[in-house]
Design a protein around this motif. Sequence first.
Motif, PDB file in Angstrom:
ATOM      1  N   GLY A  10       5.492 -12.824   1.443  1.00 23.21           N
ATOM      2  CA  GLY A  10       4.544 -11.726   1.580  1.00 23.21           C
ATOM      3  C   GLY A  10       4.820 -10.868   2.797  1.00 23.21           C
ATOM      4  N   GLY A  11       5.668 -11.315   3.660  1.00 22.49           N
ATOM      5  CA  GLY A  11       5.903 -10.583   4.905  1.00 22.49           C
ATOM      6  C   GLY A  11       6.840  -9.405   4.758  1.00 22.49           C
ATOM      7  N   ASP A  12       7.559  -9.352   3.639  1.00 16.74           N
ATOM      8  CA  ASP A  12       8.557  -8.296   3.458  1.00 16.74           C
ATOM      9  C   ASP A  12       8.269  -7.554   2.163  1.00 16.74           C
ATOM     10  OD1 ASP A  12      10.634  -9.002   5.717  1.00 16.74           O
ATOM     11  OD2 ASP A  12       9.995 -10.876   4.800  1.00 16.74           O
ATOM     12  N   ASN A  13       8.316  -6.242   2.236  1.00 19.96           N
ATOM     13  CA  ASN A  13       7.795  -5.434   1.128  1.00 19.96           C
ATOM     14  C   ASN A  13       8.712  -4.267   0.763  1.00 19.96           C
ATOM     15  OD1 ASN A  13       4.689  -6.381   1.258  1.00 19.96           O
ATOM     16  ND2 ASN A  13       5.551  -6.182   3.310  1.00 19.96           N
ATOM     17  N   ALA A  14       8.715  -3.969  -0.533  1.00 18.58           N
ATOM     18  CA  ALA A  14       9.382  -2.759  -1.003  1.00 18.58           C
ATOM     19  C   ALA A  14       8.279  -1.765  -1.351  1.00 18.58           C
ATOM     20  CB  ALA A  14      10.230  -3.064  -2.225  1.00 18.58           C
ATOM     21  N   VAL A  15       8.244  -0.677  -0.596  1.00 22.55           N
ATOM     22  CA  VAL A  15       7.220   0.344  -0.838  1.00 22.55           C
ATOM     23  C   VAL A  15       7.890   1.522  -1.537  1.00 22.55           C
ATOM     24  CG1 VAL A  15       5.630   1.986   0.251  1.00 22.55           C
ATOM     25  CG2 VAL A  15       5.853  -0.330   1.161  1.00 22.55           C
ATOM     26  N   GLY A  16       7.290   1.926  -2.652  1.00 19.82           N
ATOM     27  CA  GLY A  16       7.881   3.035  -3.407  1.00 19.82           C
ATOM     28  C   GLY A  16       6.904   4.167  -3.596  1.00 19.82           C
ATOM     29  N   ARG A  17       7.431   5.309  -3.921  1.00 16.84           N
ATOM     30  CA  ARG A  17       6.542   6.417  -4.269  1.00 16.84           C
ATOM     31  C   ARG A  17       5.973   6.145  -5.657  1.00 16.84           C
ATOM     32  NH1 ARG A  17       6.977   9.700   0.035  1.00 16.84           N
ATOM     33  NH2 ARG A  17       8.998   9.623   1.091  1.00 16.84           N
ATOM     34  N   LYS A  18       5.034   6.983  -6.072  1.00 20.31           N
ATOM     35  CA  LYS A  18       4.203   6.606  -7.224  1.00 20.31           C
ATOM     36  C   LYS A  18       4.964   6.392  -8.535  1.00 20.31           C
ATOM     37  CE  LYS A  18       2.693  11.272  -8.280  1.00 20.31           C
ATOM     38  NZ  LYS A  18       1.579  12.180  -8.333  1.00 20.31           N
ATOM     39  N   ASP A  19       6.153   6.976  -8.668  1.00 21.13           N
ATOM     40  CA  ASP A  19       6.883   6.798  -9.927  1.00 21.13           C
ATOM     41  C   ASP A  19       7.676   5.490  -9.973  1.00 21.13           C
ATOM     42  OD1 ASP A  19       8.386   7.939  -7.882  1.00 21.13           O
ATOM     43  OD2 ASP A  19       9.900   8.696  -9.272  1.00 21.13           O
ATOM     44  N   ILE A  20       7.646   4.725  -8.894  1.00 20.04           N
ATOM     45  CA  ILE A  20       8.378   3.452  -8.888  1.00 20.04           C
ATOM     46  C   ILE A  20       7.407   2.345  -9.286  1.00 20.04           C
ATOM     47  CG2 ILE A  20       9.822   1.882  -7.526  1.00 20.04           C
ATOM     48  CD1 ILE A  20      11.045   4.590  -7.414  1.00 20.04           C
ATOM     49  N   LYS A  21       7.654   1.749 -10.432  1.00 22.09           N
ATOM     50  CA  LYS A  21       6.727   0.716 -10.904  1.00 22.09           C
ATOM     51  C   LYS A  21       7.381  -0.657 -11.024  1.00 22.09           C
ATOM     52  CE  LYS A  21       3.394   3.683 -13.100  1.00 22.09           C
ATOM     53  NZ  LYS A  21       3.656   4.935 -13.739  1.00 22.09           N
ATOM     54  N   THR A  22       8.580  -0.692 -11.532  1.00 21.85           N
ATOM     55  CA  THR A  22       9.257  -1.983 -11.656  1.00 21.85           C
ATOM     56  C   THR A  22      10.603  -1.897 -10.944  1.00 21.85           C
ATOM     57  OG1 THR A  22      10.521  -1.485 -13.654  1.00 21.85           O
ATOM     58  CG2 THR A  22       8.262  -2.233 -13.977  1.00 21.85           C
ATOM     59  N   VAL A  23      11.248  -3.051 -10.847  1.00 22.56           N
ATOM     60  CA  VAL A  23      12.529  -3.105 -10.140  1.00 22.56           C
ATOM     61  C   VAL A  23      13.564  -2.207 -10.831  1.00 22.56           C
ATOM     62  CG1 VAL A  23      14.307  -4.665  -9.307  1.00 22.56           C
ATOM     63  CG2 VAL A  23      11.969  -5.469  -9.473  1.00 22.56           C
ATOM     64  N   ALA A  24      13.475  -2.132 -12.159  1.00 25.21           N
ATOM     65  CA  ALA A  24      14.445  -1.321 -12.910  1.00 25.21           C
ATOM     66  C   ALA A  24      14.361   0.156 -12.527  1.00 25.21           C
ATOM     67  CB  ALA A  24      14.207  -1.483 -14.403  1.00 25.21           C
ATOM     68  N   ASP A  25      13.206   0.568 -12.007  1.00 25.20           N
ATOM     69  CA  ASP A  25      13.038   1.970 -11.609  1.00 25.20           C
ATOM     70  C   ASP A  25      13.875   2.342 -10.379  1.00 25.20           C
ATOM     71  OD1 ASP A  25      11.255   2.373 -13.661  1.00 25.20           O
ATOM     72  OD2 ASP A  25       9.504   1.870 -12.448  1.00 25.20           O
ATOM     73  N   LEU A  26      14.497   1.354  -9.757  1.00 24.10           N
ATOM     74  CA  LEU A  26      15.332   1.646  -8.578  1.00 24.10           C
ATOM     75  C   LEU A  26      16.582   2.451  -8.954  1.00 24.10           C
ATOM     76  CD1 LEU A  26      15.347  -1.715  -6.579  1.00 24.10           C
ATOM     77  CD2 LEU A  26      14.427   0.448  -5.795  1.00 24.10           C
ATOM     78  N   LEU A  43      -5.420  -9.175 -20.285  1.00 23.54           N
ATOM     79  CA  LEU A  43      -4.884  -7.889 -19.817  1.00 23.54           C
ATOM     80  C   LEU A  43      -4.630  -6.931 -20.973  1.00 23.54           C
ATOM     81  CD1 LEU A  43      -2.231  -9.158 -17.243  1.00 23.54           C
ATOM     82  CD2 LEU A  43      -4.349  -7.970 -16.704  1.00 23.54           C
ATOM     83  N   THR A  44      -5.040  -5.696 -20.797  1.00 25.51           N
ATOM     84  CA  THR A  44      -4.681  -4.677 -21.777  1.00 25.51           C
ATOM     85  C   THR A  44      -3.220  -4.299 -21.535  1.00 25.51           C
ATOM     86  OG1 THR A  44      -5.325  -2.956 -20.248  1.00 25.51           O
ATOM     87  CG2 THR A  44      -6.998  -3.682 -21.808  1.00 25.51           C
ATOM     88  N   THR A  45      -2.640  -3.583 -22.470  1.00 21.82           N
ATOM     89  CA  THR A  45      -1.227  -3.220 -22.325  1.00 21.82           C
ATOM     90  C   THR A  45      -0.982  -2.459 -21.022  1.00 21.82           C
ATOM     91  OG1 THR A  45      -1.203  -3.039 -24.713  1.00 21.82           O
ATOM     92  CG2 THR A  45       0.707  -2.174 -23.561  1.00 21.82           C
ATOM     93  N   GLY A  46      -1.878  -1.542 -20.698  1.00 26.19           N
ATOM     94  CA  GLY A  46      -1.707  -0.750 -19.480  1.00 26.19           C
ATOM     95  C   GLY A  46      -1.764  -1.613 -18.237  1.00 26.19           C
ATOM     96  N   ALA A  47      -2.721  -2.523 -18.196  1.00 30.69           N
ATOM     97  CA  ALA A  47      -2.868  -3.399 -17.028  1.00 30.69           C
ATOM     98  C   ALA A  47      -1.678  -4.337 -16.914  1.00 30.69           C
ATOM     99  CB  ALA A  47      -4.157  -4.193 -17.140  1.00 30.69           C
ATOM    100  N   LEU A  48      -1.171  -4.744 -18.052  1.00 30.98           N
ATOM    101  CA  LEU A  48       0.001  -5.627 -18.042  1.00 30.98           C
ATOM    102  C   LEU A  48       1.209  -4.871 -17.489  1.00 30.98           C
ATOM    103  CD1 LEU A  48       0.853  -8.507 -18.974  1.00 30.98           C
ATOM    104  CD2 LEU A  48       1.646  -7.460 -21.074  1.00 30.98           C
ATOM    105  N   ASP A  49       1.356  -3.630 -17.905  1.00 31.04           N
ATOM    106  CA  ASP A  49       2.452  -2.804 -17.385  1.00 31.04           C
ATOM    107  C   ASP A  49       2.366  -2.676 -15.869  1.00 31.04           C
ATOM    108  OD1 ASP A  49       3.448  -2.442 -19.885  1.00 31.04           O
ATOM    109  OD2 ASP A  49       2.590  -0.453 -20.186  1.00 31.04           O
ATOM    110  N   GLU A  50       1.152  -2.508 -15.378  1.00 32.00           N
ATOM    111  CA  GLU A  50       0.937  -2.368 -13.934  1.00 32.00           C
ATOM    112  C   GLU A  50       1.418  -3.603 -13.179  1.00 32.00           C
ATOM    113  OE1 GLU A  50      -0.553  -0.161 -11.534  1.00 32.00           O
ATOM    114  OE2 GLU A  50       0.193   1.191 -13.086  1.00 32.00           O
ATOM    115  N   ARG A  51       1.276  -4.753 -13.819  1.00 29.23           N
ATOM    116  CA  ARG A  51       1.631  -6.010 -13.153  1.00 29.23           C
ATOM    117  C   ARG A  51       3.070  -6.442 -13.394  1.00 29.23           C
ATOM    118  NH1 ARG A  51      -2.701 -10.440 -12.930  1.00 29.23           N
ATOM    119  NH2 ARG A  51      -4.669  -9.321 -12.964  1.00 29.23           N
ATOM    120  N   THR A  52       3.761  -5.688 -14.236  1.00 29.57           N
ATOM    121  CA  THR A  52       5.108  -6.116 -14.624  1.00 29.57           C
ATOM    122  C   THR A  52       6.134  -5.795 -13.541  1.00 29.57           C
ATOM    123  OG1 THR A  52       4.577  -5.865 -16.948  1.00 29.57           O
ATOM    124  CG2 THR A  52       6.901  -5.834 -16.381  1.00 29.57           C
ATOM    125  N   LEU A  53       6.933  -6.805 -13.220  1.00 29.66           N
ATOM    126  CA  LEU A  53       7.977  -6.624 -12.215  1.00 29.66           C
ATOM    127  C   LEU A  53       9.328  -6.406 -12.879  1.00 29.66           C
ATOM    128  CD1 LEU A  53       6.898  -9.651 -10.010  1.00 29.66           C
ATOM    129  CD2 LEU A  53       6.576  -7.261  -9.411  1.00 29.66           C
TER     130      LEU A  53
END
Lengths: 310, 627
Positions: free
Chosen positions: B161-177, B427-437
């Motif tokens: 928890g001490g190290d974080n990747a902070v992204g702008r709003k269009d970054i949702k999952t790791v694949a978005d990198l 979880l609804t589909t949208g909420a699941l998407d929000e939590r997906t890494l």
Amino acid sequence: MKNIIRKLAVVICMLLILAPFFQPWSYAEDVYTDNVVIVLDCSGSMREPMYNTDIMKLNAAKSALKDVLKQVQETTHIGLLQFSAGNTSKEWLYPLGVKKDVEFMNAIDTPKPGGNTPLGKYMKIGADRLLQEREKQHGYGSYRLLVVTDGESTESPCPVDSYTQDIISRGIIIDAVGINMDRAHTLATKVHSYRSANNPGSLKKALAEVFAEVGSVKNDATGKEVFELIAPLPSEVAAAMLQALSASGNHPVGEKPKPKQEPQAQAGQDAQQVQSGATASQDHSAALLMWVIIGVVVIALLALLAKLTE
Amino acid sequence: MSKIFESMRKFYKSRVVAVDSVVLSAVAIAVVLVLVLMSVRTAYAASQETFEEQLGSVQVGNVTGTSPLEVPFITWGGDMPTFYANGNSLTTKPGSIFHKLGLNIKLVNGDDFKQQVRDYMAGKTPFLRSTFDMLGQASEVIASDTRTKGFIIEHLTWSTGGDNAVGRKDIKTVADLKGKTVCLQENGPHVGFLDDMLKSAQLDWSDIKVVWAKDLTGPNGPAEMFKNNQNIDVCFVITPDALALTGKGEGNVKGAKVFLSTAQLSRSIADVYICRKDFYDSNKELVTKFVAGYLKAVEEVIDLKNKYETTGSPEYTKLLEFTKNTLGEGAPTQEEANALIGDCTFVGYGGQLAFFREKGNLHGFEALQKKVLDLAVNRGYAKTRCAFFPSTLDYDSPTFLSYLTKTGVQRKEKFRAEAVQEEIEALTTGALDERTLLTFSINFEPNQDSFSEEQYGAEYKRLVEQADKYANAVFAVRGHSDPTKTLSEIVKAGMKKGILQRAGTEGNYKYSLNGKPLDLSSTKEIIRLIEEGAFDGIAEYNPRETMQAALNLSRQRAEALRDSIINYAESHGLHLDKSQVQPTGVGIKEPFIAKPSNMDEAKQNMRVEFRLIKVSAEATQKSDFDF
């Protein structure tokens, strides 16, 4: 020898005590259980004998249910709901759960014919219990309401039609067995299956057919003709149809659904919406731009120098 | 004639001037290009410089003096037990754990990693305190002299928890990198963290643009650069910076959020101590005592922390106070010192055994060593692979077994399966998407109910490896079915009940809904009719029953796959936390193609999707140690 047996007993006792503390793989329990709630009519008319026999209708139903349920898989969850028995106020003679033959057989022996036929009310009670179970099982499994009756509802106003419509629109299958009825029960055209039983043999057969359907294995094989059948549907309409079909809730029959609450995600921090006024540049694009500007200036200076040397 | 010469002279003079100008311009352009290339190298390719080159000349010497023995620490919760073991003092206090073990230690700040390496090489201290990944970067330097080759003597913590990747709003999952600009500290602890993230999404460093920051935090840190530069999409920061960027206060960035942290990717950053080989060989008893003392302090600090959080603990408060005073800006308040320790999870004694001895441990010494050396060589920090030695301390000796009290701690399943399932199903589909890494999927054939390793081994391997890395997240194994059959049942039931009418000839049918052509304008009406049960009640065509069967089948498939994955892990001797893999059935709800035209399209819907998702703390089994 006695000593060994005593030690063994101690070990077994210890293991039994400790057993709850040891868990195998902590998977969520298998959840696709088949569930059947039997709504058994115990109204006064069930005291009458079946045609051409001296067997009381209720006794014939009990006997048929006993025989059929002995053959039903233990994994199937069964509930026995009665209405109008004259000798007991207990509605759930066997609460919906794992089928245990001895307990079930004792339970089914209990009721004796009594009052009138509040069919709609008990169909709702049975269906609500199934919906409750479906919620618990996260929607997996199968859910059937089996109505065994010999007459029409005596309720006024009669809720049977509206409840039936609501129950089937939730995906609960309703099977009805009409005992010794002169004409088909009004449920006949509204539920998934209706069977008429005018003698103990046909009653047993009807019940056996219903339970044969429980948990029948389906597959996802699709023939070529079905693609042709659905081809004329606009894709958006098809998608909407699927969504509508899978949207039925588990709220009680005859009631409106309550808004659903999402579990709160706790992992990770949430972004906050605050405006940034930052404009400074340390990135590559900015550096490139800077060097291009410097380059243009250098070229201009060199051109000037060239002109001066002339 | 003279006029001719005059005109020729003028002509040549102008040519000479023109030629001079062209040459000068060309030189200028070349200079500019060189400068541009230099800027590109500075911003994007600093890692091409080896760590040795970055470090400059290094003096190698023998270790001088063991009393006091200089030991580096860094600003990290995992170093607080070191403070505690030393008696909440930079020099060993009488009565402290280290003192009772006969050690005399002088703690020194080692936040400047390059300086730490210089001191280590020079013999100022025999120890080096860092993350395993950073050690990898310095591996070639460390191995450059036989005296300084490193023994990893202790695994302290995982960053959780001490190290974080902070992204702008269009970054949702790791694949978005992919294709994004990422800012992180050069040679810092997040290089390996980013590398793990990229690998998990099957991306490479060439898929991103990197902007290096000089420091981990502060004015030259990634957070400040992210704040000031809209072209940076993602920054890697420590928790205080992440909170500032995503919080409500001053210094936040609109829309920024932590899309991934070591709270989920919790087996990425391993903090360790290494010891010089010359010192290790000649002072093994001292090294053993140092490690045992640290582990003892971990046990006590954990107990004190638990007490502090329930009834209060003056002893723990003293540790927080000392940490605050020692780390200064690293932990400006007692609460922040407490949060610092909460950012990591100790591995304890059991963790040493798992790290150094356990075979098939995907986060053990061998696996991590391979990872960090691959990274060091591939990123150009080192030219050759220079391995570290694993600890050879005798963990079965009384120094550990008679001294420590939590040596029997076993690895536990991390999640409460029932709670995880409840959470996923709700979880609804949208909420699941929000939590997906992370997500990837496999396809199957109609009626397929077995999933062999031959066919799906690559995906199983990926899942097992990523489940190990993302130890605090859950893999939802989501079975999907094709909706063709259900749709056809709706149509058949509709026709039987007279709601739908079909006209036309084979291959050119058209449907009407209650007399009106069935087109997009009918959508609302058909939804209403379906919801009201107008298509139900027919024994031979029951779309809801077919849908229900598809849901059950999809769940059964997901379970079969879960079992296959577990068998795969077991047969390959790989550790897998079984509670981390949760099967779930989606049925026909999320088809890729809602109305398939043929079997090939239908097969695209027949899939099992592996979704790595964040779950709530309630679904997690609490544990003091993680190994």
